[in-house]
Motif scaffolding. Sequence first.
Motif: not given
Length: 286
Positions: A116-120
Amino acid sequence: MTAALRSELLAIRKRPAAWLLGACWLAQTLLFTFTVPYLVYRAQSGSAAANPEQIGAMLGNLLPESLVANTLMSFPMFGGAIMVILGAVLMGGEYRWHTWGPLFTQGPGRMAVLLAKFLTMALAVLGIVLATFAFSSVLRLVVAGLENGPVVFPDPLTVLAGIGACWLLGLACATLGFFLASAFRSTGTGLAVGLVWLLALENAVNGLTFALPAVKAVQTLLIGPSGGAIAAELGARPQGSSGGVAMLVVDVTSAPVAVLVLLGYVLVFLGLSLRLARGRDIQGAG
């Protein structure tokens, strides 16, 4: 995963550092891509000894027709540095604030939180790229109005290709900062090593190719030159050619190979980041 993504999107909207980095990049675009070149153009155009062909090329670089080529020229080195900082800040901030423990124990799991942090981060990079193209378009319209120049933008497919190239290059650099902040458990160390890699190591290799042609094989595997190769494919003048002044814009490989190299960096650095999060204890998180 969806809940983690919503949480990360909310968090980045409330992080001043992310907005500040985007604003700093747009300020650099205004200053170094437009203001300084336009002032040089005005000074040269008023000189009796000026070369009319050179003056025309300087103006052409500031008009809408050069939107894709000139925007890409600034990304391999300076835009990449901003993205390295962004990745390091987004990942390293959790170590600084000691929030990994609550995130991993109360959230959906380590892998979901990291993805999720990477996609953000990927969406943040895309947002900065889109803002850059929009801002650059407005500035070019202003120059065209001031100089009575033609308002002819590149075709939509070329613009989309330019946006995609900037996004992939920016994401590769951001994922580098993301991984280094995770490896060193520190924002400062991660971004420092990332900037040394991008601004010192890659520039050193780029410089060595003029004396040691064999080094070109290494150059094709680096982030900046790969982004520069795509920029050259889309119309940017390579370093060393007539009018080519942007660092790391080098025609060292084909665009498809450069895309694969950048995509490889994204996948490798993301994979290493996930492995680190899964394979070691982070602040006692389960």
